[in-house]
Design an enzyme around this catalytic site. Structure first.
Site, PDB file in Angstrom:
ATOM      1  N   ASP A 253     -14.975   5.691  13.158  1.00 58.52           N
ATOM      2  CA  ASP A 253     -16.255   6.391  13.201  1.00 58.52           C
ATOM      3  C   ASP A 253     -16.609   6.923  11.821  1.00 58.52           C
ATOM      4  OD1 ASP A 253     -16.452   6.058  15.874  1.00 58.52           O
ATOM      5  OD2 ASP A 253     -15.991   8.133  16.416  1.00 58.52           O
ATOM      6  N   LYS A 275     -21.347   6.216  14.037  1.00 60.85           N
ATOM      7  CA  LYS A 275     -22.364   6.606  15.005  1.00 60.85           C
ATOM      8  C   LYS A 275     -22.795   8.005  14.617  1.00 60.85           C
ATOM      9  CE  LYS A 275     -20.065   5.835  18.696  1.00 60.85           C
ATOM     10  NZ  LYS A 275     -19.714   6.074  20.089  1.00 60.85           N
ATOM     11  N   MET A 388     -22.508  18.897  19.116  1.00 61.18           N
ATOM     12  CA  MET A 388     -23.754  18.185  18.829  1.00 61.18           C
ATOM     13  C   MET A 388     -24.980  19.042  19.118  1.00 61.18           C
ATOM     14  SD  MET A 388     -22.845  14.372  20.121  1.00 61.18           S
ATOM     15  CE  MET A 388     -22.154  14.672  21.713  1.00 61.18           C
TER      16      MET A 388
HETATM   17  N1  SAH Z   1     -14.586  13.418  19.846  1.00 58.24           N
HETATM   18  C1  SAH Z   1     -15.002  14.457  18.920  1.00 58.24           C
HETATM   19  C2  SAH Z   1     -16.412  14.896  19.190  1.00 58.24           C
HETATM   20  C3  SAH Z   1     -17.453  13.857  18.932  1.00 58.24           C
HETATM   21  S1  SAH Z   1     -19.069  14.446  19.165  1.00 58.24           S
HETATM   22  C4  SAH Z   1     -14.045  15.635  19.008  1.00 58.24           C
HETATM   23  O1  SAH Z   1     -13.196  15.657  19.904  1.00 58.24           O
HETATM   24  O2  SAH Z   1     -14.118  16.514  18.164  1.00 58.24           O
HETATM   25  C5  SAH Z   1     -19.526  14.903  17.533  1.00 58.24           C
HETATM   26  C6  SAH Z   1     -19.678  16.404  17.436  1.00 58.24           C
HETATM   27  O3  SAH Z   1     -18.408  17.007  17.311  1.00 58.24           O
HETATM   28  C7  SAH Z   1     -20.434  16.855  16.224  1.00 58.24           C
HETATM   29  O4  SAH Z   1     -21.818  16.789  16.414  1.00 58.24           O
HETATM   30  C8  SAH Z   1     -19.974  18.289  16.100  1.00 58.24           C
HETATM   31  O5  SAH Z   1     -20.599  19.136  17.030  1.00 58.24           O
HETATM   32  C9  SAH Z   1     -18.522  18.164  16.511  1.00 58.24           C
HETATM   33  N2  SAH Z   1     -17.632  17.998  15.350  1.00 58.24           N
HETATM   34  C10 SAH Z   1     -16.817  16.981  15.073  1.00 58.24           C
HETATM   35  N3  SAH Z   1     -16.143  17.188  13.947  1.00 58.24           N
HETATM   36  C11 SAH Z   1     -16.538  18.383  13.481  1.00 58.24           C
HETATM   37  C12 SAH Z   1     -16.179  19.171  12.347  1.00 58.24           C
HETATM   38  N4  SAH Z   1     -15.287  18.760  11.456  1.00 58.24           N
HETATM   39  N5  SAH Z   1     -16.781  20.382  12.208  1.00 58.24           N
HETATM   40  C13 SAH Z   1     -17.673  20.804  13.102  1.00 58.24           C
HETATM   41  N6  SAH Z   1     -18.045  20.107  14.171  1.00 58.24           N
HETATM   42  C14 SAH Z   1     -17.475  18.917  14.374  1.00 58.24           C
END
Ligand code: SAH
Length: 486
Positions: A253, A275, A388
């Site tokens: 990703d 994505k 998100m």
């Molecule tokens: N599978 C991922 C989430 C994917 S959805 C997980 O478990 O973390 C993507 C969302 O995750 C982003 O829009 C944000 O809200 C959050 N996110 C992912 N990485 C992040 C980071 N390093 N800091 C803050 N938010 C994060």
């Protein structure tokens, strides 16, 4: 004195053989434990013993000669270990041993030793011994730690299986050449993965089929769906690291950080299947097609996803797809953004005084809003971690307040959590969208809402302290609560 010729590596069979240990302290205890592990019959000579040594003596596992070293103690010993803190005694042991042609190890003294004890990595019957010839033991230990992280437990299962089946394999493939090809085919096939998945019966069946030549040597590919965590490479799991090191193809990703990607295998093929909420993106169907294409070519594919694959990561769909197409898969969990952002912002997601529950929510568009249970989300004494959410904050605030969540509820927006450029902005629910806008909070950002968010102000430890953003009250545009908390 540096060793001028290399040591001769040797794995000694000490089973039921007498080994003398001189000394009764913690070091002698450690050495004795290792000797017991190898089935030796340690005889410990020392005026006094540690409680564990004494217990082993009580259980009849070791002999004890109380008193001070005497050369006669060496009688009948195949080896001797000098583990006292008295250099003169250690030297006397070494001299006496030399005279009797008994190999001696003097702990931490390579010069006095006629045998060295290597650093060891053990996986079942498989042992890797590392020695620097006594010149650089730190280096040997460092290498040992690296190997420890690199080799998972399936090595033990493989070694056990091959040991158990040694005779049959030899009968079946008498020529060394065929035997080698047989082993290579086994190791390139699904066997190591089946052991990693703790599917021992299936592993055994596969082995039998290969031995009977009922199964063709398959170089079947597989997919590991791997969580890469939030960005800080230190948050990868060992299993993730191992999968990335064995991969032929890494489909990652856009959220996966550079620091993490750097740790993958050098000659793997890296394909970004980014994505993002905005801009160019690879459709989920295309990602599925890529996984299938490479796995069917026999490649080991790693599908590397930000955070955890099963938390808003569509990992479930990918598994369903792989299952439907008969592609074997593994899943490696990762640290999800909520857990990482909370930790790196100093916000405990639950807290005895403030929150007994935590909810992971995604809210990225109006449609997804309507399916949420706002009454439940607005309850007090719980923490919401909203993924998100940067675009829909206004709707989120309005609905929560309308359903009774106090406008004074603290929040923290964590942008780029755990990364070098992490930023935390705090405030209260009433002003959430305005604050996010005025501070230009960008994706990826996670919203943490609940009393615990206020703790960021005092408990922060990583990066810049949180920006406490207070917005002038006249710019607020609050709806009247329609539901009051009872
Ligand atoms: N599978 C991922 C989430 C994917 S959805 C997980 O478990 O973390 C993507 C969302 O995750 C982003 O829009 C944000 O809200 C959050 N996110 C992912 N990485 C992040 C980071 N390093 N800091 C803050 N938010 C994060």
């Amino acid at each position: 004195m540096p060793v001028s010729v290399p040591l001769f590596p040797l794995f000694a069979d000490l089973k039921d053989r007498r080994v003398l240990v001189v000394g009764g302290g913690p070091v002698a205890e450690r050495k004795t434990e290792a000797l017991l592990h190898a089935g030796a019959r340690p005889r410990v000579g020392a005026p006094d013993l540690t409680p564990r040594l004494r217990a082993w003596h009580g259980e009849g596992r070791i002999d004890w000669i109380p008193g001070h070293f005497d050369a006669h103690w060496l009688a009948g010993a195949w080896l001797v270990v000098a583990a006292t803190d008295d250099t003169a005694v250690n030297r006397a042991v070494a001299t006496a041993a030399e005279a009797r042609h008994v190999f001696a190890n003097v702990v931490d003294d390579g010069e006095l030793s006629s045998f060295h004890v290597p650093a060891i990595v053990e996986r079942g019957p498989l042992q890797i011994a590392i020695s620097s010839g006594g010149g650089a033991p730190m280096l040997a230990r460092h290498l040992r730690r690296q190997l420890e992280t690199l080799l998972d437990d399936s090595w033990a299962s493989l070694a056990n299986l091959f040991t158990r089946q040694r005779q049959r394999i030899r009968q079946r493939f008498p020529q060394p050449g065929e035997r080698r090809r047989f082993f290579e085919a086994l190791l390139a096939g699904p066997l190591p993965r089946l052991f990693r998945q703790q599917l021992h019966a299936q592993a055994e069946q596969h082995f039998q089929a290969m031995l009977d030549e009922r199964a063709a040597a398959t170089h079947a590919g597989s997919v590991a769906v791997v969580g890469a965590g939030p960005g800080d490479a230190g948050l990868l799991t060992l299993n993730a690291l191992r999968a990335m090191n064995e991969a032929d193809v890494i489909l990652h990703d856009r959220l996966v950080s550079e620091d993490v990607l750097r740790l993958g295998r050098r000659d793997a093929t890296y394909i970004e299947v980014g994505k993002s909420a905005t801009g160019h993106s690879t459709r989920q169907d295309d990602i599925h097609a890529l996984m299938l294409e490479h796995a069917r070519k026999g490649k080991r594919v790693v599908r590397l996803k930000g955070g955890d694959p099963f938390v808003f990561g569509r990992g479930g769909e990918e598994l369903e797809f792989l299952r439907a197409h008969g592609i074997p898969y593994e899943v490696v969990p990762g640290i999800t953004a909520a857990v990482a952002c909370a930790a790196y912002a100093g916000i405990p997601l639950t807290h005895r005084d403030h929150a007994q529950a935590v909810r992971l929510v995604t809210a990225h568009c109006k449609d997804s809003f309507d399916t949420l249970d706002w009454h439940a989300l607005a309850q007090e004494r719980q923490t919401l971690a909203v993924y998100m959410g940067v675009a829909g904050l206004e709707g989120l605030r309005d609905r929560l307040v309308a359903h009774g969540r106090a406008p004074s509820t603290p929040f923290a927006l964590v942008e780029n959590g755990s990364r070098r450029d992490q930023r935390v902005v705090t405030g209260t629910l009433a002003d959430l969208p305005e604050i996010a806008r005025s501070h230009q909070v960008r994706s990826p950002a996670l919203l943490i809402l609940g009393e615990v968010a206020a703790l960021a102000g005092t408990l922060h430890w990583f990066g810049a302290p949180p920006v406490d953003a207070a917005v002038p009250t006249q710019s607020r545009n609050l709806p009247a609560p329609t539901l009051q908390a009872a």
